[in-house]
Design a protein around this motif. Structure first.
Motif, mmCIF file in Angstrom:
data_model
loop_
_atom_site.group_PDB
_atom_site.id
_atom_site.type_symbol
_atom_site.label_atom_id
_atom_site.label_comp_id
_atom_site.label_asym_id
_atom_site.label_seq_id
_atom_site.Cartn_x
_atom_site.Cartn_y
_atom_site.Cartn_z
ATOM 1 N N HIS A 62 45.629 17.678 38.495
ATOM 2 C CA HIS A 62 46.447 17.641 37.620
ATOM 3 C C HIS A 62 47.328 17.801 36.322
ATOM 4 O O HIS A 62 48.646 17.732 36.307
ATOM 5 N N LYS A 63 46.760 19.119 35.730
ATOM 6 C CA LYS A 63 46.982 19.695 34.622
ATOM 7 C C LYS A 63 47.498 20.908 34.832
ATOM 8 O O LYS A 63 47.353 21.478 35.445
ATOM 9 N N GLY A 64 48.374 21.059 33.830
ATOM 10 C CA GLY A 64 49.538 22.793 33.912
ATOM 11 C C GLY A 64 48.291 23.461 32.809
ATOM 12 O O GLY A 64 47.895 22.888 32.487
ATOM 13 N N GLY A 65 48.714 24.511 32.724
ATOM 14 C CA GLY A 65 47.974 25.757 31.988
ATOM 15 C C GLY A 65 46.690 25.631 32.975
ATOM 16 O O GLY A 65 46.683 25.714 33.931
ATOM 17 N N THR A 66 45.938 26.330 32.020
ATOM 18 C CA THR A 66 44.952 27.382 32.672
ATOM 19 C C THR A 66 43.524 26.845 32.115
ATOM 20 O O THR A 66 43.310 26.840 30.947
ATOM 21 N N VAL A 67 42.166 26.430 32.334
ATOM 22 C CA VAL A 67 41.121 25.980 31.760
ATOM 23 C C VAL A 67 40.550 26.660 31.931
ATOM 24 O O VAL A 67 39.468 26.913 30.527
ATOM 25 N N LEU A 68 41.100 27.947 32.207
ATOM 26 C CA LEU A 68 40.099 29.215 32.118
ATOM 27 C C LEU A 68 40.560 29.958 30.654
ATOM 28 O O LEU A 68 40.402 31.101 30.361
ATOM 29 N N ARG A 69 41.810 29.502 30.643
ATOM 30 C CA ARG A 69 43.093 29.908 29.694
ATOM 31 C C ARG A 69 42.997 31.544 30.121
ATOM 32 O O ARG A 69 42.834 32.086 31.027
ATOM 33 N N THR A 70 44.060 32.007 29.985
ATOM 34 C CA THR A 70 44.691 33.338 29.704
ATOM 35 C C THR A 70 45.032 34.053 28.796
ATOM 36 O O THR A 70 45.115 33.754 27.373
ATOM 37 N N ALA A 71 45.498 35.803 28.764
ATOM 38 C CA ALA A 71 45.862 37.030 27.451
ATOM 39 C C ALA A 71 46.573 37.547 27.839
ATOM 40 O O ALA A 71 46.056 38.441 29.413
ATOM 41 N N ARG A 72 47.128 38.145 27.812
ATOM 42 C CA ARG A 72 47.193 39.079 27.650
ATOM 43 C C ARG A 72 46.968 41.001 26.972
ATOM 44 O O ARG A 72 45.495 40.281 26.555
ATOM 45 N N CYS A 73 46.319 41.637 28.472
ATOM 46 C CA CYS A 73 45.536 42.516 27.985
ATOM 47 C C CYS A 73 46.289 44.098 28.509
ATOM 48 O O CYS A 73 45.779 44.808 29.201
ATOM 49 N N PRO A 74 47.171 44.818 27.605
ATOM 50 C CA PRO A 74 47.367 45.657 27.862
ATOM 51 C C PRO A 74 46.158 47.385 28.344
ATOM 52 O O PRO A 74 46.653 48.063 29.341
ATOM 53 N N GLU A 75 45.475 46.736 27.865
ATOM 54 C CA GLU A 75 44.611 48.103 27.099
ATOM 55 C C GLU A 75 43.561 48.412 28.528
ATOM 56 O O GLU A 75 42.944 49.197 28.909
ATOM 57 N N PHE A 76 43.970 47.133 29.672
ATOM 58 C CA PHE A 76 42.934 47.053 30.744
ATOM 59 C C PHE A 76 43.635 47.997 31.854
ATOM 60 O O PHE A 76 43.848 48.961 32.496
ATOM 61 N N LYS A 77 44.810 49.237 31.334
ATOM 62 C CA LYS A 77 45.619 49.646 31.720
ATOM 63 C C LYS A 77 44.361 50.968 32.431
ATOM 64 O O LYS A 77 45.244 52.397 32.730
ATOM 65 N N ASN A 78 43.896 51.028 31.164
ATOM 66 C CA ASN A 78 43.142 52.692 30.551
ATOM 67 C C ASN A 78 41.626 52.757 31.804
ATOM 68 O O ASN A 78 41.211 51.679 32.161
ATOM 69 N N PRO A 79 41.966 53.592 32.419
ATOM 70 C CA PRO A 79 40.373 53.474 33.658
ATOM 71 C C PRO A 79 39.265 53.911 33.353
ATOM 72 O O PRO A 79 38.627 53.254 33.425
ATOM 73 N N LYS A 80 39.506 53.912 31.639
ATOM 74 C CA LYS A 80 37.912 54.450 31.396
ATOM 75 C C LYS A 80 37.633 52.234 31.577
ATOM 76 O O LYS A 80 36.475 52.021 31.051
ATOM 77 N N VAL A 81 38.461 51.493 30.647
ATOM 78 C CA VAL A 81 38.164 50.202 30.526
ATOM 79 C C VAL A 81 37.659 49.565 32.220
ATOM 80 O O VAL A 81 36.727 49.038 31.601
ATOM 81 N N GLN A 82 38.377 49.393 32.867
ATOM 82 C CA GLN A 82 38.485 49.354 34.342
ATOM 83 C C GLN A 82 37.178 50.133 34.897
ATOM 84 O O GLN A 82 35.734 48.941 35.041
ATOM 85 N N GLN A 83 36.538 50.780 34.454
ATOM 86 C CA GLN A 83 34.872 51.450 35.036
ATOM 87 C C GLN A 83 34.428 50.991 33.968
ATOM 88 O O GLN A 83 32.959 50.526 34.663
ATOM 89 N N GLU A 84 33.909 50.581 32.289
ATOM 90 C CA GLU A 84 32.861 49.524 32.320
ATOM 91 C C GLU A 84 33.520 47.787 32.633
ATOM 92 O O GLU A 84 31.885 47.360 32.450
ATOM 93 N N ALA A 85 34.772 47.666 32.630
ATOM 94 C CA ALA A 85 34.487 46.220 33.304
ATOM 95 C C ALA A 85 34.126 45.560 34.888
ATOM 96 O O ALA A 85 33.210 45.255 35.175
ATOM 97 N N ALA A 86 33.631 47.201 35.264
ATOM 98 C CA ALA A 86 33.251 46.783 37.125
ATOM 99 C C ALA A 86 32.190 47.281 36.919
ATOM 100 O O ALA A 86 31.629 46.949 37.423
ATOM 101 N N GLU A 87 31.284 47.939 35.933
ATOM 102 C CA GLU A 87 30.273 48.372 35.258
ATOM 103 C C GLU A 87 29.347 46.397 34.521
ATOM 104 O O GLU A 87 28.706 46.064 35.011
ATOM 105 N N LEU A 88 30.794 45.993 34.690
ATOM 106 C CA LEU A 88 29.693 44.921 33.540
ATOM 107 C C LEU A 88 29.639 43.783 34.598
ATOM 108 O O LEU A 88 28.698 43.191 34.601
#
Length: 319
Positions: A62-88
């Motif tokens: 019944h709650k609005g918002g998100t319990v996981l929180r959220t944020a903008r992350c423009p750096e995730f557009k970087n393929p190198k950052v995407q690769q690091e995230a996939a490896e993590l």
């Protein structure tokens, strides 16, 4: 498929918590370990993972918002950052991930899928601007918030015989303005998808005054122009006492409607089913009240369109 993760990304939308709850409980029902990733892609990059249990999602539907929180992350557009995230994700043993958000979030989901992480997107945005689904999580609640405000504004508009300009969210999409304007009986609705003609708006206001109307409501999506700019022009050209209301971020908050809670639960359940079938690179949506899956690539290629028949109907009913 033994271990999955869920995250919310981009702008928050009422109903995201209902979706997170459904992912966790559906996953656990099928014997999966479920992890929540805090703060969207930013939290993914920094490794903010939390094991989710049944109790983790108690009393959040019944709650609005998100319990996981959220944020903008423009750096995730970087393929190198995407690769690091996939490896993590692989290092933490995550076999699949569910991303709840809008088109930017879906771009990230597509990238993770291309890097070998089965990823499913759930459309969660009050703008309702994701193709391949009739509704996105949060849209219905945002519209009802706007309608509630318009109802209250109409009371004071009538008392003082004023014109009110109500600015709602919608930088690139006019769905909130159109739905709230039609349901709220607005005299004019200004949306990004239709060229604005203030001469027509002003003519309608003047015609309404001539037949004895005590007030007028103009609903404008923020992507068209500032409500204050529109209000200033109307007052200068008509002499009508005009006020401007910018609803802003109150449209993002509040307890989700039953429609959004049910939609979120159904979409999330389908997303878990897809991961259990080892499918990725897809988004889930609702079309003609049926839950469907579409390739994210296909959804991102399409352009969101407004319901022109609904727009014309709004014009007819506001004469």
């Amino acid at each position: 498929m033994k271990r999955i993760a869920v995250m919310t990304s981009g702008g928050d939308a009422p109903g995201m918590n209902a979706a997170v709850r459904a992912v966790v409980r559906k996953g656990i029902f099928h014997g999966l370990e479920v992890y929540g990733i805090k703060r969207g892609y930013a939290g993914l990059i920094s490794g903010e993972f939390e094991r989710m249990e049944l109790s983790s999602v108690a009393d959040i539907i019944h709650k609005g918002g998100t319990v996981l929180r959220t944020a903008r992350c423009p750096e995730f557009k970087n393929p190198k950052v995407q690769q690091e995230a996939a490896e993590l994700l692989k290092a933490k043993g995550i076999d699949g991930i569910i991303v709840i958000g809008g088109d930017g979030s879906f771009m990230g989901a597509k990238a993770l899928s291309n890097l070998g992480i089965p990823t499913i997107g759930i459309p969660g945005t009050i703008d309702n601007d994701i193709p391949c689904t009739d509704y996105c999580i949060g849209f219905d609640t945002a519209v009802n918030t706007a309608i509630d405000a318009i109802n209250k504004i109409r009371d004071t508009a009538t008392s003082h015989e004023r014109t009110f300009v109500v600015e709602v969210m919608g930088r690139d999409a006019g769905d909130i303005a159109l739905a709230a304007g039609l349901a709220g009986g607005a005299e004019s609705i200004l949306i990004p998808e239709v060229e604005t003609n203030l001469d027509v708006v002003i003519h309608r206001l003047q015609q309404g005054q001539k037949r004895g109307k005590l007030h007028s409501i103009i609903v404008v999506a923020e992507g068209v122009a500032s409500g204050f700019e529109i209000g200033k022009i109307i007052e200068e050209r008509t002499g009508f006492d005009t006020r401007v209301i910018v609803l802003g971020h109150i449209q993002r908050g509040g307890s989700p409607t039953s429609f959004d809670r049910i939609l979120a639960s159904r979409l999330a359940a389908k997303a878990v089913d897809l991961l259990l079938a080892n499918e990725g690179g897809k988004m889930v949506g609702i079309i003609n009240n049926k839950i469907v899956a579409t390739d994210i690539d296909e959804a991102l290629k399409q352009k969101h369109t407004i319901d022109k028949e609904m727009y014309e109907l709004a014009k007819i009913l506001s004469i």
